[in-house]
Design a protein around this motif. Structure first.
Motif, short mmCIF file in Angstrom:
data_model
loop_
_atom_site.label_atom_id
_atom_site.label_comp_id
_atom_site.label_asym_id
_atom_site.label_seq_id
_atom_site.Cartn_x
_atom_site.Cartn_y
_atom_site.Cartn_z
N PRO A 88 0.81 -1.23 0.00
CA PRO A 88 0.00 0.00 0.00
C PRO A 88 0.84 1.27 0.00
O PRO A 88 0.51 2.25 -0.67
N ILE A 89 1.94 1.28 0.76
CA ILE A 89 2.79 2.46 0.79
C ILE A 89 3.43 2.67 -0.58
O ILE A 89 3.50 3.80 -1.09
N GLN A 90 3.88 1.58 -1.19
CA GLN A 90 4.47 1.69 -2.52
C GLN A 90 3.44 2.22 -3.53
O GLN A 90 3.76 2.99 -4.42
N TYR A 109 -1.27 4.55 -1.32
CA TYR A 109 -2.63 4.61 -0.76
C TYR A 109 -2.76 3.56 0.33
O TYR A 109 -2.78 2.36 0.06
N VAL A 110 -2.85 4.02 1.57
CA VAL A 110 -2.93 3.12 2.73
C VAL A 110 -4.31 3.23 3.34
O VAL A 110 -4.75 4.32 3.70
N VAL A 111 -5.00 2.10 3.47
CA VAL A 111 -6.34 2.05 4.05
C VAL A 111 -6.29 1.16 5.28
O VAL A 111 -5.87 0.00 5.20
N LEU A 112 -6.73 1.68 6.43
CA LEU A 112 -6.75 0.89 7.66
C LEU A 112 -7.98 1.29 8.50
O LEU A 112 -8.42 2.44 8.44
N PRO A 113 -8.47 0.37 9.33
CA PRO A 113 -9.60 0.69 10.20
C PRO A 113 -9.14 1.15 11.57
O PRO A 113 -9.64 0.69 12.59
N VAL A 114 -8.19 2.06 11.59
CA VAL A 114 -7.56 2.47 12.85
C VAL A 114 -7.90 3.92 13.15
O VAL A 114 -7.66 4.80 12.33
N ALA A 115 -8.41 4.15 14.35
CA ALA A 115 -8.70 5.52 14.77
C ALA A 115 -7.41 6.25 15.12
O ALA A 115 -6.31 5.70 15.00
N SER A 116 -7.55 7.48 15.55
CA SER A 116 -6.38 8.30 15.85
C SER A 116 -5.82 7.95 17.23
O SER A 116 -5.84 8.75 18.17
N ILE A 117 -5.32 6.73 17.33
CA ILE A 117 -4.73 6.24 18.56
C ILE A 117 -3.23 6.18 18.39
O ILE A 117 -2.72 5.66 17.39
N GLY A 118 -2.49 6.71 19.35
CA GLY A 118 -1.05 6.69 19.27
C GLY A 118 -0.50 5.29 19.55
O GLY A 118 -0.99 4.58 20.42
N GLU A 119 0.53 4.92 18.80
CA GLU A 119 1.20 3.64 18.98
C GLU A 119 2.71 3.89 19.03
O GLU A 119 3.26 4.61 18.21
N GLU A 127 5.07 10.59 7.87
CA GLU A 127 6.53 10.69 8.02
C GLU A 127 7.24 9.99 6.87
O GLU A 127 8.25 10.47 6.35
N ILE A 128 6.74 8.83 6.49
CA ILE A 128 7.34 8.11 5.37
C ILE A 128 7.20 8.92 4.08
O ILE A 128 8.14 9.04 3.29
N ALA A 129 6.02 9.50 3.88
CA ALA A 129 5.77 10.30 2.68
C ALA A 129 6.73 11.49 2.60
O ALA A 129 7.34 11.75 1.55
N ARG A 130 6.86 12.20 3.70
CA ARG A 130 7.74 13.37 3.70
C ARG A 130 9.20 12.98 3.49
O ARG A 130 9.93 13.66 2.76
N ALA A 131 9.62 11.90 4.10
CA ALA A 131 11.03 11.49 3.99
C ALA A 131 11.36 10.96 2.59
O ALA A 131 12.48 11.14 2.11
N TYR A 162 -3.48 8.44 3.26
CA TYR A 162 -3.97 7.55 4.31
C TYR A 162 -5.47 7.75 4.48
O TYR A 162 -5.95 8.87 4.57
N GLU A 163 -6.20 6.64 4.54
CA GLU A 163 -7.64 6.72 4.74
C GLU A 163 -8.07 5.75 5.83
O GLU A 163 -7.71 4.57 5.81
N GLN A 164 -8.85 6.26 6.77
CA GLN A 164 -9.45 5.40 7.80
C GLN A 164 -10.82 4.97 7.32
O GLN A 164 -11.63 5.78 6.88
N VAL A 165 -11.09 3.65 7.42
CA VAL A 165 -12.38 3.12 6.99
C VAL A 165 -12.99 2.30 8.13
O VAL A 165 -12.28 1.83 9.02
#
Length: 296
Positions: free
Chosen positions: A140-142, A145-155, A197-201, A208-211
């Protein structure tokens, strides 16, 4: 890789996986006799085939214990219990268990190892940085377009080179017995922030899309992901990623006397290794929480 037949060995289960292969590389670099535990090894090992268990622990003194696909899946506690009991009966004297943070099922497996009668060290890891470069998020990064069902939770994403360093220290140095190391990176990031961060670097546009979880599961089903993997993903993204692990820990510093690798340093290292090139994407695992198969 199975040095000198009668020399006591260290068994690395998941020895071709993300953390396992790094542990193997470090141990062999130190001249330590290693046996790789995997289905494709000279002495094959398969968690689903107990007939492969006893042969692989012969002449083994210590085990790096990584369970496929995750300690949270049904049957993991029984498998860890049966394996550790068999291993101790056949001369194994030390376990270093790769565990996960915030998973009651994983903690039940930890208790089994602690009560096995062998020396033990527990490595509770947060989500792997390398899932972005070697695992299910590589393609997806390559693709941008990254799609994940993850809320704005820090990890507190952990570099698995740090996990391998701690595992090898526990397997080769005194002072780590009876320790539970909580292994995290030095700061919290949401998945969206990590992707940014990956995109900027890299200088690339990565969206990134949350679904909703139902939409995500439907997408996985369309891609042919097995139901068991989808069930595990649902558990991880809806329960474990509920904020319970949005804290930092100092396990890397406790074990190694240094700070853990920052996500930005991981990104720079990965760029230097060409991990997000088209070739790397084509060779990536692309699977959900796979690594022979631990991934967090």
């Amino acid at each position: 890789m199975d040095n000198a037949t009668d020399q006591p060995k260290t068994l690395v289960l998941g020895g071709t996986g993300k953390t396992g292969r790094r542990v193997v590389q470090q141990l062999t670099g130190q001249g330590i006799a290693v046996r790789v535990g995997s289905r494709s090894a000279e002495i094959p090992f398969d968690w689903l085939d107990q007939s492969t268990w006893k042969p692989v622990v012969q002449h083994v003194k210590a085990v790096y214990l990584a369970y496929q696909p995750d300690l949270a899946v049904p049957g993991a506690v029984r498998a860890i219990s049966d394996f550790t009991q068999m291993a101790v009966e056949n001369g194994v004297r030390q376990f270093v268990l790769l565990s996960g943070r915030g998973e009651p099922e994983a903690q039940a497996c930890e208790q089994v190892v602690m009560q096995s009668g062998a020396d033990w060290t527990i490595l509770r890891s947060s989500w792997f940085c390398q899932n972005f470069s070697e695992g299910y998020l590589l393609e997806p990064i390559q693709a941008g377009y990254v799609v994940l069902p993850v809320a704005s939770i820090g990890e507190p994403f952990i570099d698995i080179d740090d996990i391998a360093d701690v595992a090898v220290a526990a397997l080769t140095q005194p002072g780590h017995g009876g320790k539970i190391y909580e292994l995290t990176g030095p700061r919290l990031l949401t998945f969206a922030e990590a992707v940014d961060e990956i995109a900027r670097a890299t200088g690339r546009s990565i969206h990134y899309e949350q679904v909703p979880i139902d939409n995500y599961n439907a997408m996985l089903t369309e891609f042919g992901v097995p139901k068991e993997a989808i069930d595990l993903t649902t558990y991880l993204f809806t329960e474990v990623m509920d904020g319970r692990n949005a804290t930092l820990a100092n396990g890397v510093e406790q074990a190694l006397g240094r700070q853990p690798t920052d996500f930005a340093d991981f990104v720079r290292k990965s760029i230097g290794m060409g991990m997000w090139t088209e070739k790397a994407a084509n060779e990536g695992t692309g699977s959900i929480r796979s690594s022979e198969v631990e991934s967090r």
